[in-house]
Scaffold this motif. Structure first.
Motif, mmCIF file in Angstrom:
data_model
loop_
_atom_site.group_PDB
_atom_site.id
_atom_site.type_symbol
_atom_site.label_atom_id
_atom_site.label_comp_id
_atom_site.label_asym_id
_atom_site.label_seq_id
_atom_site.Cartn_x
_atom_site.Cartn_y
_atom_site.Cartn_z
ATOM 1 N N UNK A 115 16.541 -15.339 -5.804
ATOM 2 C CA UNK A 115 17.155 -15.547 -4.497
ATOM 3 C C UNK A 115 18.201 -16.647 -4.548
ATOM 4 N N UNK A 116 19.184 -16.518 -3.664
ATOM 5 C CA UNK A 116 20.104 -17.607 -3.373
ATOM 6 C C UNK A 116 19.846 -18.032 -1.932
ATOM 7 N N UNK A 117 19.558 -19.327 -1.718
ATOM 8 C CA UNK A 117 19.327 -19.838 -0.365
ATOM 9 C C UNK A 117 20.261 -21.026 -0.143
ATOM 10 N N UNK A 118 21.245 -20.817 0.724
ATOM 11 C CA UNK A 118 22.239 -21.833 1.003
ATOM 12 C C UNK A 118 21.994 -22.452 2.374
ATOM 13 N N UNK A 119 22.202 -23.761 2.476
ATOM 14 C CA UNK A 119 22.120 -24.461 3.752
ATOM 15 C C UNK A 119 23.532 -24.545 4.323
ATOM 16 N N UNK A 120 23.740 -23.988 5.523
ATOM 17 C CA UNK A 120 25.062 -23.949 6.142
ATOM 18 C C UNK A 120 25.216 -24.955 7.279
ATOM 19 N N UNK A 121 24.114 -25.505 7.776
ATOM 20 C CA UNK A 121 24.117 -26.420 8.902
ATOM 21 C C UNK A 121 22.826 -27.230 8.833
ATOM 22 N N UNK A 122 22.814 -28.488 9.297
ATOM 23 C CA UNK A 122 23.848 -29.228 10.021
ATOM 24 C C UNK A 122 24.823 -29.908 9.077
ATOM 25 N N UNK A 123 26.030 -30.205 9.575
ATOM 26 C CA UNK A 123 26.946 -31.004 8.768
ATOM 27 C C UNK A 123 26.534 -32.464 8.835
ATOM 28 N N UNK A 124 27.123 -33.279 7.997
ATOM 29 C CA UNK A 124 26.912 -34.725 8.095
ATOM 30 C C UNK A 124 28.069 -35.314 8.918
ATOM 31 N N UNK A 125 27.819 -36.176 9.882
ATOM 32 C CA UNK A 125 26.522 -36.784 10.223
ATOM 33 C C UNK A 125 25.695 -35.977 11.207
ATOM 34 N N UNK A 126 26.194 -34.855 11.698
ATOM 35 C CA UNK A 126 25.431 -34.036 12.616
ATOM 36 C C UNK A 126 25.937 -34.138 14.041
ATOM 37 N N UNK A 127 25.171 -33.548 14.960
ATOM 38 C CA UNK A 127 25.540 -33.477 16.374
ATOM 39 C C UNK A 127 24.568 -34.307 17.206
ATOM 40 N N UNK A 128 24.949 -34.555 18.461
ATOM 41 C CA UNK A 128 24.040 -35.243 19.376
ATOM 42 C C UNK A 128 22.941 -34.312 19.871
ATOM 43 N N UNK A 129 23.252 -33.050 19.983
ATOM 44 C CA UNK A 129 22.301 -32.053 20.498
ATOM 45 C C UNK A 129 21.373 -31.583 19.383
ATOM 46 N N UNK A 130 20.057 -31.733 19.550
ATOM 47 C CA UNK A 130 19.125 -31.280 18.499
ATOM 48 C C UNK A 130 19.277 -29.811 18.129
ATOM 49 N N UNK A 131 19.600 -28.956 19.116
ATOM 50 C CA UNK A 131 19.752 -27.537 18.803
ATOM 51 C C UNK A 131 20.868 -27.305 17.790
ATOM 52 N N UNK A 132 21.976 -28.009 17.970
ATOM 53 C CA UNK A 132 23.103 -27.841 17.049
ATOM 54 C C UNK A 132 22.826 -28.434 15.678
ATOM 55 N N UNK A 133 21.804 -29.269 15.574
ATOM 56 C CA UNK A 133 21.402 -29.798 14.263
ATOM 57 C C UNK A 133 20.408 -28.883 13.555
ATOM 58 N N UNK A 134 20.172 -27.696 14.092
ATOM 59 C CA UNK A 134 19.257 -26.755 13.455
ATOM 60 C C UNK A 134 19.698 -26.444 12.033
ATOM 61 N N UNK A 135 18.725 -26.386 11.129
ATOM 62 C CA UNK A 135 19.021 -25.908 9.779
ATOM 63 C C UNK A 135 19.345 -24.415 9.863
ATOM 64 N N UNK A 136 20.490 -24.057 9.318
ATOM 65 C CA UNK A 136 20.881 -22.648 9.224
ATOM 66 C C UNK A 136 20.868 -22.274 7.746
ATOM 67 N N UNK A 137 20.167 -21.200 7.420
ATOM 68 C CA UNK A 137 20.021 -20.758 6.037
ATOM 69 C C UNK A 137 20.642 -19.376 5.857
ATOM 70 N N UNK A 138 21.352 -19.202 4.753
ATOM 71 C CA UNK A 138 21.796 -17.867 4.336
ATOM 72 C C UNK A 138 21.062 -17.533 3.044
ATOM 73 N N UNK A 139 20.212 -16.514 3.110
ATOM 74 C CA UNK A 139 19.377 -16.116 1.977
ATOM 75 C C UNK A 139 19.846 -14.757 1.468
#
Length: 321
Positions: A176-200
Motif C-alpha cells: 500500500x501507499x498511504x499519503x497524508x494530505x492534510x493538515x498543513x503546517x502550522x494548521x488551521x484554527x478550526x479543528x475540522x479543517x485540521x482533520x488528517x486526510x489520507x490517500x490510500x
C-alpha cells in the motif's frame, strides 16, 4: 620385347597402388569438398511448466455505523489493521464487536483524524481492549474531555504517539501507499479543517479518507497541487454543506462515495446541496444510516461493495446521539 612389356606393366601397377594412398590434386577452379558435419546425439527437450501467477490479495475497508460520527477499519492485503476514528463513546461496543468479528487481535495503527468527540469518544475503550502498536494524530491538542481521556489512555498503555502533517506517509503494508494530505503546517484554527486526510492506494484502486475536512482545507489541498483523485471517497464531515466543494469533488472524481452519518433526528447531515453535487458527478452513494456497514473490498484491479445490516456486527437499531 615381352620382358620389356612385363617391366612396364609392373611399373604401372606400382604407380596405381601409390596413387590410392595419396591425395588427388585439386583441379583449379573447383572448390574442395566440405568435411561432413559431426553429428552429436540430440539433447532431450526440457519443457518448463510456468509457475501460476500469485493470487491478488484483498484490501478490505469497513465503514462502521456509529451514529453521527466516523469509524473506519482497514485490513490490508498482508493482514495489517488500522482503525481510523471510533465514533462517540457509546459507539465503542459496536466498533469492538466488528474488530473481533473480523479476527483483529491487535491494531497496527489507531488513528484519530481530529479531536472531536464523534471521532475519538469511543477510542479509549477500543485501546483498553486491543493492543495498539502506534497511535497517529494531527498534533493539535484540545482541552475537551474526549481528548484528555484519550491521551491519558495512550499514556497508560505506553503506546507510541506520532503526529503527522501534509507530506508525510504511513508505513503500514508494503503493498500500500498511504499519503497524508492534510493538515498543513502550522494548521488551521478550526479543528475540522485540521482533520488528517489520507490517500490510500492499492495497485490501481485508491481511497480518500477526509475526516471532517471543510472547504478551507480542501482549498489548501487543491492549491498544493496534490494528487487527489480517488475511486472511493469518504465524504467529508458527514456530508456537511461546507465540505465536498464542487472544485474538490471534481479533482477527486470518485465513482463511489460513502457518507458516515446518523439518523435524521441526530442532525442536519447530509446536506441536500452535497448530495446534489455528488449526483451531478454521477457518483454512487452509500450511507451508513440507511445501508448499515459498508464494506469495500478490492484486489487492486477493481472493487466490490457490500452493504451489511448493522445487526450482523452491531447492536440492533442503536444509533449514537
Amino acid at each position: 620385347m615381352q620382358k620389356t612389356g612385363a617391366i612396364l606393366l609392373l611399373l604401372c601397377i606400382l604407380a596405381v597402388s601409390a596413387g590410392c594412398t595419396g591425395t588427388a590434386p585439386a583441379v583449379a577452379g573447383t572448390p574442395a569438398p566440405s568435411p561432413a558435419p559431426f553429428l552429436s546425439p540430440a539433447a532431450p527437450a526440457i519443457t518448463a511448466t510456468p509457475a501460476p501467477a500469485p493470487a491478488l490479495r484483498n484490501l478490505s475497508v469497513f465503514f462502521i455505523p456509529v451514529g453521527q460520527g466516523d469509524s473506519i477499519l482497514v485490513i490490508t492485503p498482508n493482514q495489517k489493521a488500522i482503525l481510523i476514528d471510533a465514533g462517540l463513546a457509546d459507539a465503542a461496543p459496536d466498533v469492538i464487536r466488528l474488530l473481533r468479528r473480523e479476527n483483529v487481535s491487535a491494531l497496527d495503527i489507531a488513528l484519530a483524524t481530529h479531536a472531536h468527540g464523534d471521532h475519538i469518544g469511543g477510542m479509549p475503550e477500543v485501546l483498553e481492549n486491543f493492543p495498539v502498536h502506534e497511535f497517529v494524530w494531527n498534533g493539535h491538542p484540545r482541552k475537551a474531555s474526549p481528548y484528555t481521556k484519550l491521551m491519558a489512555e495512550i499514556g497508560k498503555k505506553k503506546i507510541p504517539l506520532t503526529a503527522v502533517k501534509a507530506g508525510d506517509t504511513l508505513s503500514l503494508d508494503p503493498d500500500l501507499s498511504i499519503e497524508v494530505l492534510n493538515p498543513p503546517a502550522p494548521g488551521f484554527d478550526d479543528p475540522n479543517n485540521n482533520s488528517i486526510v489520507l490517500r490510500m492506494t492499492y495497485r490501481n484502486v485508491s481511497f480518500l479518507f477526509t475526516g471532517d475536512a471543510a472547504q478551507a482545507s480542501e482549498a489548501s489541498m487543491l492549491a498544493g497541487n496534490m494528487t487527489l483523485s480517488a475511486d472511493i471517497l469518504k465524504v467529508g464531515h458527514h456530508g456537511n454543506v461546507h465540505s465536498t466543494s464542487a472544485a474538490f469533488l471534481a479533482a477527486v472524481h470518485p465513482s463511489l462515495a460513502i457518507i458516515e452519518v446518523g439518523a435524521a433526528s441526530e442532525g442536519h447531515h447530509p446536506s441536500d446541496k452535497t448530495l446534489a453535487r455528488l449526483a451531478q458527478e454521477n457518483v454512487t452513494v452509500y450511507r451508513t444510516d440507511r445501508d448499515g456497514i459498508v464494506e469495500v473490498s478490492t484486489n487492486g484491479t477493481g472493487y466490490a461493495v457490500t452493504a451489511l445490516s448493522p445487526t450482523v456486527y452491531t447492536s440492533a437499531g442503536r444509533a449514537s446521539a
